[in-house]
Design a protein around this motif. Structure first.
Motif, PDB file in Angstrom:
ATOM      1  N   ALA A 105      43.514  -8.759  31.177  1.00  0.00           N
ATOM      2  CA  ALA A 105      42.334  -9.501  30.729  1.00  0.00           C
ATOM      3  C   ALA A 105      42.313 -10.846  31.443  1.00  0.00           C
ATOM      4  O   ALA A 105      43.359 -11.385  31.807  1.00  0.00           O
ATOM      5  CB  ALA A 105      42.345  -9.705  29.217  1.00  0.00           C
ATOM      6  N   MET A 106      41.116 -11.372  31.631  1.00  0.00           N
ATOM      7  CA  MET A 106      40.963 -12.701  32.221  1.00  0.00           C
ATOM      8  C   MET A 106      41.088 -13.747  31.127  1.00  0.00           C
ATOM      9  O   MET A 106      40.369 -13.704  30.123  1.00  0.00           O
ATOM     10  CB  MET A 106      39.609 -12.828  32.910  1.00  0.00           C
ATOM     11  CG  MET A 106      39.348 -14.189  33.523  1.00  0.00           C
ATOM     12  SD  MET A 106      40.524 -14.638  34.831  1.00  0.00           S
ATOM     13  CE  MET A 106      39.946 -13.589  36.181  1.00  0.00           C
ATOM     14  N   GLY A 107      42.012 -14.679  31.288  1.00  0.00           N
ATOM     15  CA  GLY A 107      42.209 -15.720  30.297  1.00  0.00           C
ATOM     16  C   GLY A 107      41.253 -16.882  30.481  1.00  0.00           C
ATOM     17  O   GLY A 107      40.625 -17.049  31.540  1.00  0.00           O
ATOM     18  N   PRO A 108      41.136 -17.736  29.473  1.00  0.00           N
ATOM     19  CA  PRO A 108      40.259 -18.909  29.570  1.00  0.00           C
ATOM     20  C   PRO A 108      40.726 -19.916  30.616  1.00  0.00           C
ATOM     21  O   PRO A 108      39.955 -20.802  31.002  1.00  0.00           O
ATOM     22  CB  PRO A 108      40.310 -19.505  28.157  1.00  0.00           C
ATOM     23  CG  PRO A 108      41.562 -18.958  27.550  1.00  0.00           C
ATOM     24  CD  PRO A 108      41.772 -17.617  28.154  1.00  0.00           C
ATOM     25  N   ASP A 109      41.964 -19.777  31.091  1.00  0.00           N
ATOM     26  CA  ASP A 109      42.478 -20.663  32.132  1.00  0.00           C
ATOM     27  C   ASP A 109      42.201 -20.138  33.538  1.00  0.00           C
ATOM     28  O   ASP A 109      42.676 -20.702  34.526  1.00  0.00           O
ATOM     29  CB  ASP A 109      43.983 -20.873  31.947  1.00  0.00           C
ATOM     30  CG  ASP A 109      44.766 -19.554  31.954  1.00  0.00           C
ATOM     31  OD1 ASP A 109      44.139 -18.485  32.079  1.00  0.00           O
ATOM     32  OD2 ASP A 109      46.005 -19.607  31.835  1.00  0.00           O
ATOM     33  N   GLY A 110      41.438 -19.030  33.644  1.00  0.00           N
ATOM     34  CA  GLY A 110      41.117 -18.466  34.940  1.00  0.00           C
ATOM     35  C   GLY A 110      42.231 -17.632  35.544  1.00  0.00           C
ATOM     36  O   GLY A 110      42.148 -17.243  36.715  1.00  0.00           O
ATOM     37  N   ARG A 111      43.265 -17.313  34.769  1.00  0.00           N
ATOM     38  CA  ARG A 111      44.349 -16.449  35.227  1.00  0.00           C
ATOM     39  C   ARG A 111      44.180 -15.054  34.631  1.00  0.00           C
ATOM     40  O   ARG A 111      43.639 -14.895  33.528  1.00  0.00           O
ATOM     41  CB  ARG A 111      45.709 -17.021  34.807  1.00  0.00           C
ATOM     42  CG  ARG A 111      45.991 -18.426  35.320  1.00  0.00           C
ATOM     43  CD  ARG A 111      46.281 -18.449  36.804  1.00  0.00           C
ATOM     44  NE  ARG A 111      46.631 -19.797  37.272  1.00  0.00           N
ATOM     45  CZ  ARG A 111      47.886 -20.239  37.367  1.00  0.00           C
ATOM     46  NH1 ARG A 111      48.897 -19.463  37.007  1.00  0.00           N
ATOM     47  NH2 ARG A 111      48.122 -21.456  37.813  1.00  0.00           N
ATOM     48  N   VAL A 112      44.676 -14.061  35.353  1.00  0.00           N
ATOM     49  CA  VAL A 112      44.691 -12.700  34.852  1.00  0.00           C
ATOM     50  C   VAL A 112      45.982 -12.498  34.074  1.00  0.00           C
ATOM     51  O   VAL A 112      47.080 -12.768  34.579  1.00  0.00           O
ATOM     52  CB  VAL A 112      44.613 -11.673  36.000  1.00  0.00           C
ATOM     53  CG1 VAL A 112      44.669 -10.246  35.446  1.00  0.00           C
ATOM     54  CG2 VAL A 112      43.339 -11.875  36.814  1.00  0.00           C
TER      55      VAL A 112
END
Length: 363
Positions: free
Chosen positions: A165-172
């Protein structure tokens, strides 16, 4: 206008389905799976929902459907790991409540499980890698070649699925389960949560000691990351609990040395040396326990402001159900509700996947 939650079920139910609530907008909810042959009559007869919700069959011919994602146009992407493919269900344009069409979007994959759409990319978690491909939302077609960005992930043993999933920090973010029921893993990427940049770079272990954290999501209320986790087997009907963990960077969540709230494991925690005792003492306990062997998988927080007040910021969790138990339990979707003090209340949301004879409903 209908508020739509999209589910798919395999082990608990054997049907993909849609749940409607009025009014609102459409959002996806991910997990469990589908099988063939489920019919509308079975859905209407067997399945029950919380007050204010209604369940309908959306598509019934999707063997081994696992994870879902909705495109900007409203089409539905479905991973089918045992068939090595991701399929596309065309949005319901004629208003009959069913998918207007179905086709294979991409195949020849290695047990694809987790997937998500980010900008104009489709990300897919295979059992041994993560890849991405350009995706055209306007016509539901791939717009380039599929390329793997993370490779050489271990997929042997018990828990081979990978969730992303894509996190709110822009990391997968990526989870991988353990290779066993209970053991000390040699590969630190097993029984762990990882993260990396969208191009696959800067790969790192984010948290560990998570035996099989198939589902995870971020709370819209406080931004915290929550993950389900399956407890180990062969310690009786009622122990250890399955878990909901609030996952923090660098956190260790106990497995394989401890179960539940730092209870030493009989194989790897009891009478262990000082180092293991220290690990148990410093491990982070779950914020909520599910009954033993219920096997919580997908979790999604409800984000629409049109939700009923009691469901605003609540989470839905799919319980796979129990195989390692003398009496079957689970096989349903539950809702989790947080109060102002952070206490969690669990209620049934969608149930009826086990008949009176305690056999799974397969339509």
């Amino acid at each position: 206008m209908k508020y739509t939650l999209i589910f798919s079920f395999s082990v608990v139910a054997a049907l993909p389905l849609v749940i409607f609530f009025y009014p609102g907008v459409s959002i996806p909810w991910k997990q469990l799976t589908g099988s063939i042959g489920t019919d509308t009559a079975t859905v209407e007869r067997q399945l029950h929902t919380a007050a204010g919700f209604h369940v309908e069959l959306f598509a019934g011919d999707l063997p081994n459907a696992r994870w879902l994602a909705v495109t900007r146009r409203g089409d539905l992407l479905v991973s089918q790991p045992k068939h090595g493919r991701v399929s596309l269900l065309t949005a319901d344009g004629d208003g009959d409540g069913r998918a207007d069409g179905q086709r294979v979007l991409i195949d020849d994959l290695t047990r694809p499980h987790g997937l998500f759409l980010y900008e104009d990319w489709l990300y897919i978690a295979e059992s041994d890698s993560v890849g991405r491909v350009a995706f055209d939302h306007s016509d539901g077609r791939l717009a380039g070649s599929y390329r793997k960005i993370v490779t050489d992930l271990a997929d042997s043993g018990n828990h081979w699925t990978k969730t992303i999933a894509m996190g709110p920090d822009g990391r997968v973010y990526l989870t991988a389960g353990s290779s066993c029921n209970v053991c000390v893993e040699e590969d630190p990427r097993r029984a762990a949560m990882m993260r990396f940049r969208p191009d696959g770079s800067n790969f790192e272990i984010f948290a560990s000691g998570l035996r099989n954290a198939v589902g995870f999501d971020w709370s819209p209320k406080d931004g915290a990351l929550y993950a389900t986790d399956n407890g180990r087997d062969w310690l009786g009907d009622d122990f250890p609990p399955c878990e909901l963990n609030r996952v923090e960077k660098g956190g260790f969540y106990g497995w394989p040395y401890a179960n539940g709230d730092r209870v030493p494991d009989p194989d790897f925690g009891v009478d262990a040396g000082r180092e293991v005792q220290r690990k148990i003492a410093n491990s982070i306990p779950p914020v909520h326990n599910f009954p033993a062997h219920n096997a919580p998988l997908g979790i999604t927080f409800l984000r629409s402001p049109t939700q009923p007040a009691d469901y605003r910021d609540a989470a839905l969790v799919a319980l796979h159900g129990s195989w390692n138990r003398s009496v079957k339990d689970g096989y349903k979707v539950v809702s989790l509700h947080w109060d102002e003090q952070g206490n969690i209340r669990r209620e049934d949301f969608l149930w009826g996947f086990l008949g009176e004879d305690r056999k799974e409903v397969h339509g």
